[in-house]
Design a protein around this motif. Structure first.
Motif, mmCIF file in Angstrom:
data_model
loop_
_atom_site.group_PDB
_atom_site.id
_atom_site.type_symbol
_atom_site.label_atom_id
_atom_site.label_comp_id
_atom_site.label_asym_id
_atom_site.label_seq_id
_atom_site.Cartn_x
_atom_site.Cartn_y
_atom_site.Cartn_z
ATOM 1 N N ASP A 87 0.834 -1.199 0.000
ATOM 2 C CA ASP A 87 0.000 0.000 0.000
ATOM 3 C C ASP A 87 0.869 1.249 0.000
ATOM 4 O O ASP A 87 2.035 1.237 0.435
ATOM 5 C CB ASP A 87 -0.885 0.021 1.254
ATOM 6 N N ALA A 88 0.275 2.331 -0.492
ATOM 7 C CA ALA A 88 0.961 3.616 -0.404
ATOM 8 C C ALA A 88 1.107 3.995 1.068
ATOM 9 O O ALA A 88 0.280 3.610 1.900
ATOM 10 C CB ALA A 88 0.158 4.674 -1.142
ATOM 11 N N PRO A 90 0.850 6.055 4.579
ATOM 12 C CA PRO A 90 -0.230 6.912 5.080
ATOM 13 C C PRO A 90 -0.020 8.375 4.671
ATOM 14 O O PRO A 90 1.110 8.856 4.596
ATOM 15 C CB PRO A 90 -0.127 6.746 6.602
ATOM 16 N N GLU A 91 -1.129 9.058 4.433
ATOM 17 C CA GLU A 91 -1.041 10.441 3.942
ATOM 18 C C GLU A 91 -0.252 11.342 4.880
ATOM 19 O O GLU A 91 0.518 12.197 4.432
ATOM 20 C CB GLU A 91 -2.459 11.001 3.758
ATOM 21 N N HIS A 829 -14.581 8.597 10.863
ATOM 22 C CA HIS A 829 -13.631 9.030 9.833
ATOM 23 C C HIS A 829 -13.269 10.506 10.022
ATOM 24 O O HIS A 829 -12.128 10.906 9.776
ATOM 25 C CB HIS A 829 -14.230 8.824 8.441
ATOM 26 N N GLU A 846 -7.266 2.265 12.944
ATOM 27 C CA GLU A 846 -7.263 1.804 11.550
ATOM 28 C C GLU A 846 -8.420 2.375 10.739
ATOM 29 O O GLU A 846 -8.695 1.907 9.647
ATOM 30 C CB GLU A 846 -7.326 0.271 11.521
ATOM 31 N N ASP A 848 -8.846 4.970 8.982
ATOM 32 C CA ASP A 848 -8.498 5.506 7.664
ATOM 33 C C ASP A 848 -7.431 4.677 6.974
ATOM 34 O O ASP A 848 -6.697 5.170 6.108
ATOM 35 C CB ASP A 848 -8.013 6.962 7.795
ATOM 36 N N SER A 849 -7.358 3.403 7.351
ATOM 37 C CA SER A 849 -6.365 2.526 6.749
ATOM 38 C C SER A 849 -6.593 2.393 5.249
ATOM 39 O O SER A 849 -7.723 2.378 4.760
ATOM 40 C CB SER A 849 -6.430 1.132 7.402
ATOM 41 N N LYS A 850 -5.492 2.308 4.509
ATOM 42 C CA LYS A 850 -5.568 2.082 3.067
ATOM 43 C C LYS A 850 -5.883 0.625 2.746
ATOM 44 O O LYS A 850 -6.169 0.289 1.598
ATOM 45 C CB LYS A 850 -4.250 2.473 2.400
ATOM 46 N N ARG A 855 -9.753 -1.279 7.392
ATOM 47 C CA ARG A 855 -10.680 -0.144 7.484
ATOM 48 C C ARG A 855 -12.093 -0.635 7.796
ATOM 49 O O ARG A 855 -12.791 -0.051 8.634
ATOM 50 C CB ARG A 855 -10.654 0.652 6.177
#
Length: 951
Positions: A87-88, A90-91, A829, A846, A848-850, A855
């Motif tokens: 995954d990318a 976290p933001e 969220h 979790e 906002d988990s990708k 999520r």
């Protein structure tokens, strides 16, 4: 420039450090502009700690931090799918990557990365170059991929576990030496990095094969010799895939070196650059700590305006999720550094009197006890520590060197007698005008309570943290110290050791015991000062004051009371379970067509999916068939008798091993009762957790499970009283989700499950069958916990399609529930937490988990948390109110246990009717002073000789 044989090079896996730092702390932002800096703060703290450890234990000469460069590497040319499933990041971590690199430079440490290569390849190349010169290398990482580099001159350091990894540790993990790690990884693959390996072969099997055949190529060449059919076929079919995997996992020691080894020499940082960076990040505590370490006056330097502006612009490039808890913890800048504290060892009464006077003048004192064990009932009190202000703490040793704990003797170090100290401290500890501050107060209150010393009033920093951040972090003192104070406390392992050589605290010399014990009191005092301001800031003072702190003495008394258990009942049940299991085993063998080890998941899987060819099987990473409860329940629902029988056998086996065989071991020799231990801060929702033994997980859905409770009995002349909230979570759902039909049904005293069945299935109440009601009950409770069609199908023994239709029909009949669920998910969220009706915050890490599965799990937890959390708050408030009522109305009655929504009491037979009346009143009115529910709370209570009959 090459290194010398006497040199010692440290290589830090910087990318691993970043992610560890990010996940170790709650989300933190810079106060001035909300720039995410949690990973940067954690990274800096870890870096400083590493340099302290290096200086204390080793002779470091060179140091560098190695990072992964962005973009693809040569491995993607070999295998395009390499790391494709990652995954990318976290933001809120993305803008911190460049800031961490700035941090490394500010500390004057070389920061190294190379496009097209991974950090591991650079570490391998630098390790190779250094060892060619005879130098030693320490790789600061726990990454298993780096273990192929370990030799007698190269070790790894896992700083999170304070563990060194040498050849012996690699052998323990992989079951091969470092020189064969590549071969094992080539066979086993790696699902995280998408290294394919050979299907059906895990680490243990790979090690077994490599140990037998020597290396990968020899194994592949002789694959036809393998006796196991599937393994042989896979090794032949996927030989080229294993070779590709070897290329992927082999670290490149010939990687070009961006800087020379000689440029990595340890040098002090430039004061202005370092202080400018730390102040620009607004790391106040860390700035003071680092300044002390390098003898820099932090006040002489200003924050770097260029860096502050530069880093702000980086953060503005993308949206960053925020939460109410994302600010850095408040920092008390007037606190003296912990490292500078000089703690006193108190060994005469005059000095003790001075500390008591100091506490009386201050009006508060932090307290901690040191013991020779964790059982508060049986442990010896070894010493007591006090702190009256930050940096001002002492340790009062009582039993260091005592062989029997009964008296001081000439061989012991100078210290005071326990009886004399407790007599002198007792007025202070029981003075209502002096606040006593503790971390995990329950244990200390139990230890002192065993010695007839009451402690009140109290503050508990563990419960303060719990009120502030349930679900967001741990609440132990060490973790809180690092989070709030930037200080890693002295490790208890340093004093006691581990394994067979471990000692107890009474054997620790006073020169080591004093700084450890006094530091605990000092840290507790500092945490109290800082967190009480946070309680106000976050609006959770009431939660802490009304549902957390007052529960401590109640739990202390409950654990002290314990509950009587009949050994004979347990012994008889154990024998019956053994006989039943033996009979079941015969049935299982007949259904399987052979005898096998029923407790072996592998053997069971082979029979179900290889021999019998049942569908729906999935293999685990080790290559064995999965035979967990979910798998067997699915097969049983499809009518497979063998799966159903094994599930029944497993249930009995667990009852026997976990309860009927194990419970007698927990009966206290002095009291003849079981004294379970309750954890007040381990669940996210506020529910208490029971351990040693766990009395909250005794299964009651089966008749055999319920029979376990018959062993819990009242003493002669007494009865047990069970008082249980009836369907409290459904009642709270009706109130919180504002469901008129459910509210009305509860108000009218209807059978809620029958009403639900009537609404959903169109069946008149007069014609309701028990099976129809059972299905509605499963749906009612399942909806609260976000049950899936698969889960409901297994529970009811129906098809997934039918279960899905039930759930759909439920939401159509009660649309308000669906609206509530969506609203709660949006709230979670938006702010990162949900709240109970009493204001308890439940954080969802979790949310906002990708990763969709994580999520989705967090969203289901968010739906249930306000309901379960409010139920937990209500029973906590009832427990807190209960002692006063018992003392006035039923003085011979005792509260013994709390199990979910149930309270267990013991009372003389003559008092039970009166007790039931008063208990009902307290429990049903537990929330009326804070909120008005639109549904009535109902408590069912009855008395009997044992727990099962009373329930």
């Amino acid at each position: 420039m090459s290194l010398k044989k006497s040199d010692h090079l440290y290589l830090v896996d910087g990318s691993g450090y970043i992610f560890r730092a990010f996940h170790a702390l709650p989300p933190l932002t810079r106060k001035s502009d909300k720039l995410p800096v949690g990973a940067v703060a954690g990274f800096c703290n870890m870096l400083v700690r590493l340099m302290d450890d290096m200086a204390a234990e080793e002779s470091p000469t060179h140091l560098a931090v190695i990072f992964d460069a962005s973009g693809k590497t040569f491995r993607n040319d070999i295998y395009p799918e390499y790391k494709a499933n990652r995954d990318a990041p976290p933001e809120d971590l993305v803008p911190q990557f460049p800031l961490v690199r700035e941090a490394v430079k500010a500390f004057g440490i070389p920061s190294v990365e190379l496009k097209g290569y991974e950090a591991d390849d650079l570490i391998a190349a630098y390790t190779h170059a250094a060892t060619q010169s005879g130098a030693r290398v320490s790789i600061v990482s726990s990454d298993k991929d780096l273990m192929q580099l370990v030799t007698d001159r190269v070790n790894m350091i896992d700083t999170m576990k304070d563990k060194k990894i040498g050849p012996a540790e690699v052998l323990e993990k992989f079951e091969v030496g470092p020189e064969r790690v590549i071969d094992v990884q080539s066979l086993a693959g790696d699902s995280v990095d998408n290294v394919p390996g050979v299907p059906g072969i895990g680490i243990k099997t790979a090690a077994l094969l490599i140990n037998e055949y020597g290396d990968l190529e020899t194994l592949l060449a002789r694959a036809e010799e393998i006796k196991q059919n599937k393994r042989r076929e896979n090794l032949i079919e996927f030989a080229d895939q294993a070779r590709i995997s070897r290329e992927l996992v082999t670290l490149r020691t010939d990687t070009p070196l961006p800087i020379e080894l000689g440029e990595m020499g340890l040098t002090p940082p430039e004061a202005g650059t370092l202080m400018g960076f730390l102040k620009a990040m607004e790391f106040n505590t860390l700035t003071q700590r680092v300044g002390k370490r390098y003898d820099i006056r932090a006040d002489d330097y200003e924050a770097s305006p260029e860096l502050a502006a530069k880093s702000s612009s980086r953060a503005s490039g993308g949206a960053v999720s925020q939460s109410a808890a994302s600010d850095l913890p408040p920092v008390a800048t007037d606190m003296p550094p912990i490292d500078a504290a000089a703690y006193e060892c108190v060994t005469d009464m005059a000095a003790l009197d001075g500390w008591i006077d100091d506490a009386m003048t201050a009006g508060h004192v932090a307290i901690d006890t040191e013991t020779d064990g964790l059982d508060a009932v049986s442990c010896r009190l070894v010493g007591i520590s006090l702190a009256t202000r930050p940096g001002h703490a002492c340790y009062i040793p009582l039993a260091h060197g005592a062989s029997d704990g009964l008296a001081l003797n000439d061989d012991m170090p100078p210290q005071l007698a326990e009886a004399d100290v407790l007599k002198r401290l007792s007025p202070l500890l029981q003075d209502a005008s002096i606040m006593k501050i503790l971390q995990n107060a329950k244990f200390d209150l139990q230890v002192l309570g065993q010695r007839k010393i009451e402690v009140y009033p109290i503050e508990d920093t563990m419960l303060m943290s719990y009120a502030l951040a349930a679900g967001q972090r741990g609440h132990g003192m060490d973790e809180l110290s690092e989070l709030y104070l930037g200080h890693k406390p002295i490790s208890i392992k340093e004093l006691l050791g581990t394994g067979k050589s471990q000692i107890t605290f009474d054997q620790v010399p006073l020169e080591k015991a004093t700084p450890y014990a006094a530091e605990d009191a000092d840290i507790t005092f500092r945490l109290w000062q800082m967190m009480r301001a946070e309680l106000v800031r976050d609006g959770v003072v009431s939660v802490y004051q009304t549902t957390e702190k007052p529960l401590v003495p109640v739990i202390v008394e409950m654990e002290k009371n314990g509950i009587a258990v009949d050994r004979n009942v347990l012994s008889r049940l154990s024998g019956e379970f053994a006989q039943k299991m033996a009979a079941m085993e015969d049935d299982i063998y007949k259904l399987a067509g052979e005898n096998f080890n029923i407790a072996s998941p592998k053997q069971l899987g082979d029979i179900l999916f290889d021999k019998m060819g049942l569908s729906g099987g999935k293999k685990t990473k080790t290559g064995a068939w999965g035979t967990g409860a979910d798998v067997l329940e699915g097969l049983a629902a499809e009518g497979h008798d063998l799966a159903a029988k094994v599930l029944e056998w497993r249930g009995l086996a667990k009852l026997k091993s976990t309860y009927t065989d194990a419970l007698p071991e927990f009966i206290n020799a002095k009291t003849g009762r079981i004294h379970t231990s309750y954890s007040l801060a381990s669940t996210t929702t506020g529910r208490l957790a029971s351990s040693d033994p766990n009395l909250q997980n005794i299964p009651i859905r089966t008749e055999d499970g319920r029979r376990i409770r018959t062993a819990f009995v009242a003493e002669q002349g007494n009865l047990l009283v069970s008082a249980d909230y009836s369907q409290i979570e459904l009642r709270l759902l009706a109130h919180i989700a504002d469901i008129d039909s459910l509210r009305q049904a509860f108000a009218d005293g209807q059978d809620i499950h029958a009403m639900t069945a009537s609404e959903m299935f169109g069946v008149p109440l007069a014609d309701m069958t028990s099976e129809t009601r059972r299905r509605a009950k499963a749906i009612n409770f399942g909806i609260i916990y976000g049950i899936s069609a698969f889960g409901l199908a297994n529970q009811l023994g129906i098809s997934r399609g039918e279960a899905s239709a039930y759930i759909k029909a439920y939401f159509e009949k009660f649309p308000g529930i669906k609206d509530y669920m969506e609203a709660v998910k949006q709230e979670a969220h938006a702010q990162g937490y949900v709240s109970t009706l009493f204001g308890r915050r439940i954080y969802l890490r979790e949310i906002d988990s990708k990763i969709p599965a994580r999520r989705a799990f967090a969203e289901r937890a968010a739906i249930n948390a306000p309901i379960q959390g409010t139920a937990a708050d209500i029973i906590r408030r009832a427990m807190i109110a209960m002692p006063t009522v018992l003392t006035k109305k039923s003085p011979k009655s005792r509260m013994l246990l709390q199990v979910h929504d149930e309270l267990i009491f013991e009372a003389p037979e003559s008092e039970t009717d009166k007790l039931i009346q008063h208990v009902r009143e307290v429990m049903q009115n537990a929330c009326r002073t804070r909120l008005s529910l639109s549904v009535p709370l109902v408590v069912e209570a009855q008395a009997a000789k044992n727990w099962d009959e009373a329930h």
